[in-house]
Design a protein around this motif. Structure first.
Motif, PDB file in Angstrom:
ATOM      1  N   PRO A  15      27.755  10.066  13.735  1.00  0.00           N
ATOM      2  CA  PRO A  15      27.149  10.450  12.459  1.00  0.00           C
ATOM      3  C   PRO A  15      27.600   9.537  11.332  1.00  0.00           C
ATOM      4  CG  PRO A  15      28.899  11.967  13.085  1.00  0.00           C
ATOM      5  CD  PRO A  15      28.690  11.071  14.248  1.00  0.00           C
ATOM      6  N   ALA A  16      26.694   9.265  10.428  1.00  0.00           N
ATOM      7  CA  ALA A  16      27.016   8.385   9.313  1.00  0.00           C
ATOM      8  C   ALA A  16      27.905   9.111   8.311  1.00  0.00           C
ATOM      9  CB  ALA A  16      25.724   7.933   8.627  1.00  0.00           C
ATOM     10  N   ALA A  17      28.852   8.386   7.711  1.00  0.00           N
ATOM     11  CA  ALA A  17      29.771   8.989   6.747  1.00  0.00           C
ATOM     12  C   ALA A  17      29.055   9.304   5.444  1.00  0.00           C
ATOM     13  CB  ALA A  17      30.953   8.052   6.508  1.00  0.00           C
ATOM     14  N   ILE A  18      28.075   8.477   5.083  1.00  0.00           N
ATOM     15  CA  ILE A  18      27.340   8.666   3.831  1.00  0.00           C
ATOM     16  C   ILE A  18      25.947   9.169   4.165  1.00  0.00           C
ATOM     17  CG2 ILE A  18      26.464   7.523   1.769  1.00  0.00           C
ATOM     18  CD1 ILE A  18      28.701   5.484   2.049  1.00  0.00           C
ATOM     19  N   GLU A  19      25.513  10.199   3.452  1.00  0.00           N
ATOM     20  CA  GLU A  19      24.214  10.802   3.723  1.00  0.00           C
ATOM     21  C   GLU A  19      23.091   9.832   3.376  1.00  0.00           C
ATOM     22  OE1 GLU A  19      22.115  15.116   2.985  1.00  0.00           O
ATOM     23  OE2 GLU A  19      23.252  14.216   1.354  1.00  0.00           O
ATOM     24  N   ALA A  20      22.226   9.588   4.318  1.00  0.00           N
ATOM     25  CA  ALA A  20      21.093   8.695   4.102  1.00  0.00           C
ATOM     26  C   ALA A  20      20.058   9.395   3.223  1.00  0.00           C
ATOM     27  CB  ALA A  20      20.471   8.301   5.445  1.00  0.00           C
ATOM     28  N   PRO A  21      19.246   8.618   2.498  1.00  0.00           N
ATOM     29  CA  PRO A  21      18.219   9.237   1.642  1.00  0.00           C
ATOM     30  C   PRO A  21      17.282  10.170   2.400  1.00  0.00           C
ATOM     31  CG  PRO A  21      18.476   6.916   1.113  1.00  0.00           C
ATOM     32  CD  PRO A  21      19.306   7.162   2.330  1.00  0.00           C
ATOM     33  N   ALA A  22      16.872   9.773   3.605  1.00  0.00           N
ATOM     34  CA  ALA A  22      15.972  10.629   4.390  1.00  0.00           C
ATOM     35  C   ALA A  22      16.653  11.947   4.751  1.00  0.00           C
ATOM     36  CB  ALA A  22      15.521   9.905   5.655  1.00  0.00           C
ATOM     37  N   ASP A  23      17.956  11.869   5.099  1.00  0.00           N
ATOM     38  CA  ASP A  23      18.695  13.094   5.420  1.00  0.00           C
ATOM     39  C   ASP A  23      18.843  13.974   4.188  1.00  0.00           C
ATOM     40  OD1 ASP A  23      18.992  12.317   8.030  1.00  0.00           O
ATOM     41  OD2 ASP A  23      20.924  11.346   7.693  1.00  0.00           O
ATOM     42  N   ARG A  24      19.012  13.369   3.028  1.00  0.00           N
ATOM     43  CA  ARG A  24      19.134  14.149   1.800  1.00  0.00           C
ATOM     44  C   ARG A  24      17.827  14.893   1.499  1.00  0.00           C
ATOM     45  NH1 ARG A  24      21.832  14.550  -3.069  1.00  0.00           N
ATOM     46  NH2 ARG A  24      20.498  14.859  -4.902  1.00  0.00           N
ATOM     47  N   VAL A  25      16.714  14.198   1.683  1.00  0.00           N
ATOM     48  CA  VAL A  25      15.412  14.841   1.448  1.00  0.00           C
ATOM     49  C   VAL A  25      15.211  15.994   2.419  1.00  0.00           C
ATOM     50  CG1 VAL A  25      12.924  14.492   1.576  1.00  0.00           C
ATOM     51  CG2 VAL A  25      14.359  12.771   0.480  1.00  0.00           C
ATOM     52  N   ARG A  26      15.578  15.777   3.695  1.00  0.00           N
ATOM     53  CA  ARG A  26      15.426  16.834   4.688  1.00  0.00           C
ATOM     54  C   ARG A  26      16.323  18.023   4.345  1.00  0.00           C
ATOM     55  NH1 ARG A  26      16.604  14.018   8.622  1.00  0.00           N
ATOM     56  NH2 ARG A  26      14.513  13.469   9.324  1.00  0.00           N
ATOM     57  N   ARG A  27      17.553  17.738   3.917  1.00  0.00           N
ATOM     58  CA  ARG A  27      18.474  18.821   3.577  1.00  0.00           C
ATOM     59  C   ARG A  27      17.941  19.649   2.412  1.00  0.00           C
ATOM     60  NH1 ARG A  27      22.336  18.882  -0.245  1.00  0.00           N
ATOM     61  NH2 ARG A  27      22.354  16.614  -0.443  1.00  0.00           N
TER      62      ARG A  27
END
Length: 428
Positions: A15-27
């Motif tokens: 898992p990436a340490a920093i949240e990716a933009p796509a993951d942030r949108v999904r969250r």
């Protein structure tokens, strides 16, 4: 050949340490949906009547073993707890690997608040609710496990519904002719394997499109069982369509545990086989060499072939073993629960099992939980009609399908099928 090399082909990325933009949108999208459900649960709690909600803990006992709770205070507490869980998900106050548990907490709180609202001033048959949940979920679990084995090996199995139908038909006929439920279960498993062999041969050897093939097999199973029913079973129902229904077998000691004992440990042999199937499939897929190879050919068949794994042989074996599970799932509709066979009696449960597979992220445990969720929602419809809740029961049936759409759309996290799922492999 090195199994360490094979292990590398199915290892999940770190898992990436920093949240990716796509993951942030999904969250944020998932968090917004969770907040909606949390607010609905809190709203139901606020309008709940001030009386007691009584829950029946033993099936058929209307006088004793009743649990009464103050409906509104408990509903408000659960509504607030669900709101906290949804808020924590939105602001990411827990590590990402534990964020799924927040959704579980929200779900439990929402259901609890809803039941307090529905049962305020009434008696809700809680024991019947969980018993019915298990009954509805048993064939779904077996079908979903069949889908897990197939799709982990890279073969899409749309034909679960057809395998259910053939298994149900075969079990009914064999049980009627022999009077043996054991023979019926064996025959249902064999019929499931025969259907699975058609899927395997045409998809693996002849490279037929697996989605189209699955639909064709469902239509074929529906047609052949319907024809045989009209021609033979209706004409001689006494000899061909009066199967022996499996009797419940109580496990000594465990069956006497209050509340959960009668629900989980006073069941038919087919339900116990379902418990065993979940454990065995999970162990085999993730703790054995064969399971490692199945996952390898479902993710990177070329890499697996390179290290000496016979890709097609592994896929054949996975699909055929899946046929055993799907055939047993079909048997539940006749010898396991309903008795006589009728046309289209599986009523699309094979497709619901496929949805449970996706919701469970192609994992046996996840698929089981999703199947239980479908079973719970289906049983809840009838229970709410019994206690005359003002909400139409049909609306409740929308919830599982809505959740499926959300899961497929990726709103419940990163839902990813095996990389080679549905892709035929041609040896170079």
């Amino acid at each position: 050949m090195s199994d360490t090399t094979v292990q590398d082909t199915v290892r999940e990325p770190a898992p990436a340490a920093i949240e990716a933009p796509a993951d942030r949108v999904r969250r944020l999208r998932v968090g917004g949906l969770m907040l909606v459900f949390a607010l609905i649960g809190l709203g139901l709690a606020i309008v709940t009547n001030g009386g007691k909600a009584t829950f029946q803990l033993v099936s058929g006992d209307l006088q004793n073993n009743l649990l009464g709770v103050p409906a509104q205070p408990v509903a408000i507490f659960l509504g607030l707890l669900g709101l906290v869980a949804a808020g924590a998900y939105v602001v990411r106050r827990v590590p990402q690997k534990y964020s799924g548990w927040l959704a579980v907490v929200l779900g439990i709180c929402f259901i609890g608040a809803f039941l307090c609202w529905a049962a305020a001033g009434k008696t809700f048959p809680l024991a019947n609710q969980f018993q019915g949940t298990l009954n509805f979920a048993t064939p779904l679990i077996l079908g979903a496990l069949a889908g897990v084995l197939c799709e982990r090996a890279g073969v899409i199995n749309i034909a679960i519904e057809g395998q259910f139908l053939v298994g149900a038909f075969t079990a009914a006929v064999v049980s009627s002719m022999t009077g043996s439920a054991t023979a019926a279960l064996i025959a249902a498993a064999v019929s499931g394997v025969l259907m699975a062999s058609l899927l395997a041969v045409f998809s693996i050897k002849y490279l037929v499109n697996q989605v189209v093939l699955g639909v064709v097999l469902v239509v074929f199973a529906s047609g052949i069982t319907g024809y045989l029913f009209d021609q033979f079973l209706q004409e001689d129902a006494e000899n061909l369509n009066t199967p022996t229904v499996l009797s419940a077998v109580k496990i000594p000691g465990l069956g006497d545990i209050p509340f959960v004992g009668p629900i989980l440990f006073n069941q038919t042999i087919l339900v116990y086989l379902t418990y065993l199937a979940v454990a065995v499939v999970t162990f085999v897929l993730f703790q054995t060499r064969w399971g490692l190879r199945v996952r390898a050919v479902g993710e990177h068949p070329k890499a697996a072939d390179t290290v000496g794994i016979r890709v097609k042989r592994v896929r054949y074996s996975a699909v055929l073993w899946a046929g055993v599970l799907a055939g047993l799932g079909g048997a539940f509709f006749t010898v396991g629960y309903a008795g006589s066979f009728s046309k289209e009696m599986t009523a699309g449960n094979g497709f619901i099992a496929l949805a449970a597979l996706i919701m469970g992220r192609w994992h046996p445990i996840g698929a089981m939980v999703a199947a239980l969720f479908f079973g719970f929602a289906t049983q809840l419809q009838s229970q709410l009609q019994i206690i005359q809740t003002p909400i139409p029961g049909e609306l409740l049936l929308m919830a599982p399908y809505l959740a499926t759409v959300i899961a497929v759309a990726g709103l419940v996290g990163r839902v990813r099928a095996p990389k080679a799922d549905g892709e035929p492999y041609v040896t170079e």
